[in-house]
Design a protein around this motif. Structure first.
Motif, PDB file in Angstrom:
ATOM      1  N   HIS A  90       0.800  -1.106   0.138  1.00 30.53           N
ATOM      2  CA  HIS A  90       0.168   0.055   0.103  1.00 30.53           C
ATOM      3  C   HIS A  90       0.865   1.163  -0.155  1.00 30.53           C
ATOM      4  N   SER A 113      -0.583  -1.532  -4.200  1.00 29.75           N
ATOM      5  CA  SER A 113      -1.870  -2.020  -4.056  1.00 29.75           C
ATOM      6  C   SER A 113      -2.994  -0.716  -3.770  1.00 29.75           C
ATOM      7  N   ARG A 114      -3.125  -0.443  -2.613  1.00 28.56           N
ATOM      8  CA  ARG A 114      -3.947   0.716  -2.376  1.00 28.56           C
ATOM      9  C   ARG A 114      -3.290   2.145  -2.080  1.00 28.56           C
ATOM     10  N   ASN A 202      -5.178   2.647  -9.125  1.00 26.40           N
ATOM     11  CA  ASN A 202      -5.334   2.214  -7.596  1.00 26.40           C
ATOM     12  C   ASN A 202      -6.620   2.715  -6.968  1.00 26.40           C
ATOM     13  N   GLU A 203      -7.409   1.711  -6.272  1.00 25.24           N
ATOM     14  CA  GLU A 203      -8.317   2.306  -5.438  1.00 25.24           C
ATOM     15  C   GLU A 203      -7.842   3.497  -4.644  1.00 25.24           C
ATOM     16  N   ASN A 229     -10.796   5.717  -9.347  1.00 29.15           N
ATOM     17  CA  ASN A 229     -11.284   4.711  -8.210  1.00 29.15           C
ATOM     18  C   ASN A 229     -11.068   5.457  -6.906  1.00 29.15           C
ATOM     19  N   ASP A 255      -8.666   1.088   8.186  1.00 29.12           N
ATOM     20  CA  ASP A 255     -10.041   0.322   7.611  1.00 29.12           C
ATOM     21  C   ASP A 255      -9.897   0.378   5.922  1.00 29.12           C
ATOM     22  N   PHE A 256      -9.489   1.494   5.409  1.00 33.20           N
ATOM     23  CA  PHE A 256      -9.594   1.629   3.972  1.00 33.20           C
ATOM     24  C   PHE A 256      -8.395   0.538   3.472  1.00 33.20           C
ATOM     25  N   LEU A 257      -7.380   0.631   3.940  1.00 35.54           N
ATOM     26  CA  LEU A 257      -6.147  -0.149   3.590  1.00 35.54           C
ATOM     27  C   LEU A 257      -6.357  -1.596   3.566  1.00 35.54           C
ATOM     28  N   GLY A 259      -9.287  -2.887   3.454  1.00 35.51           N
ATOM     29  CA  GLY A 259     -10.364  -3.242   2.378  1.00 35.51           C
ATOM     30  C   GLY A 259     -11.679  -3.500   2.996  1.00 35.51           C
TER      31      GLY A 259
END
Length: 259
Positions: A90, A113-114, A202-203, A229, A255-257, A259
């Motif tokens: 991330h 990743s994110r 990436n998200e 995204n 929390d976002f990382l 998923g």
């Protein structure tokens, strides 16, 4: 849990990385100074392994007088990811580190990743200009960094988390020179960055303190609109140091990382 210190040679530049935690890897990029430290990362250490490099010329890393702009930082950090052996970590960036992270995702988003952009610099949007650093005196700077000024004052002389005055001044001198080399090309951003954001695959979470005086919060919607995204998180009653003012910001980030 204590921070570990990793030292790497990246193309001849001695680069120091602090690391803490266990779990999926997170590469976290600091802003235009290191005065607020990296204690915020403790809030993620139970879920992630966080790598916090000092950019060349900042903190404990050596100077790199041959660096002449943000592109050198992008290349350096992509080399650093390889040197650390990270597979699609991330990516998190705050302020100038957010600008850095955004450009890394533009050119090499598939390697991450994110993505979290926390009050990123770099856009230089004419309708929502950032603060003019050259016009802000030292006594006024804390109020630009935190809505609750007492939070920012912890990191300035006399504050509980500030090193001795000589160390503080030496760090600001060193980092000011490194910052000048980065900003010497286009200032605190790139005129075409807004055009590039649509390339980020990436998200992405765009985080912004509602009361940010350094980089105004209305920029947040522009970032979120231009990154395909992306989602947006505005932190009420927080300034540029949202993670330090509102610890729940760090939890939301985690929390976002996750998923």
């Amino acid at each position: 849990m204590e921070f570990e210190t990793l030292t790497l040679d990246i193309d001849g530049v001695r680069t120091v990385v602090k690391a803490i935690g266990n779990g999926p890897a997170v590469l976290a990029l600091h802003g235009a100074a290191t005065l607020e430290g990296h204690n915020w990362a403790r809030g993620l250490a139970d879920r992630f392994r966080i790598y916090l490099p000092f950019h060349p010329g900042f903190g404990e890393s050596d100077e790199a007088s041959h660096f002449v702009g943000m592109q050198d930082m992008i290349a350096h950090n992509l080399r650093l990811v390889s040197a650390l052996g990270l597979d699609r970590p991330h990516l998190v960036g705050h302020s100038m580190g957010g600008w850095m992270a955004a450009e890394m995702a533009v050119v090499a988003g598939e390697r991450f990743s994110r993505l979290v952009l926390n009050a990123p610099a770099g856009l230089n949007h004419p309708e929502h200009p950032g603060a003019d650093l050259a016009s802000i005196g030292p006594e006024a700077l804390p109020a630009y960094l935190a809505h609750n000024v007492d939070v920012a004052l912890r990191y300035f002389p006399g504050g509980a988390e500030c090193p001795p005055l000589d160390e503080f001044l030496a760090a600001r001198e060193k980092e000011g020179q490194a910052l000048g080399r980065i900003l010497g090309v286009h200032g605190m951003g790139h005129p075409n960055l807004g055009r590039w954001l649509s390339r980020i695959p990436n998200e992405t979470l765009v985080v912004w303190g509602e009361k940010d005086r350094m980089l105004p919060a209305p920029q947040a919607a522009i970032w979120a609109e231009r990154i395909p995204n992306a989602r947006l998180l505005i932190i009420p009653d927080a300034g540029h140091f949202a993670m330090q003012e509102k610890p729940e910001t760090v939890s939301a980030l985690g929390d976002f990382l996750a998923g």
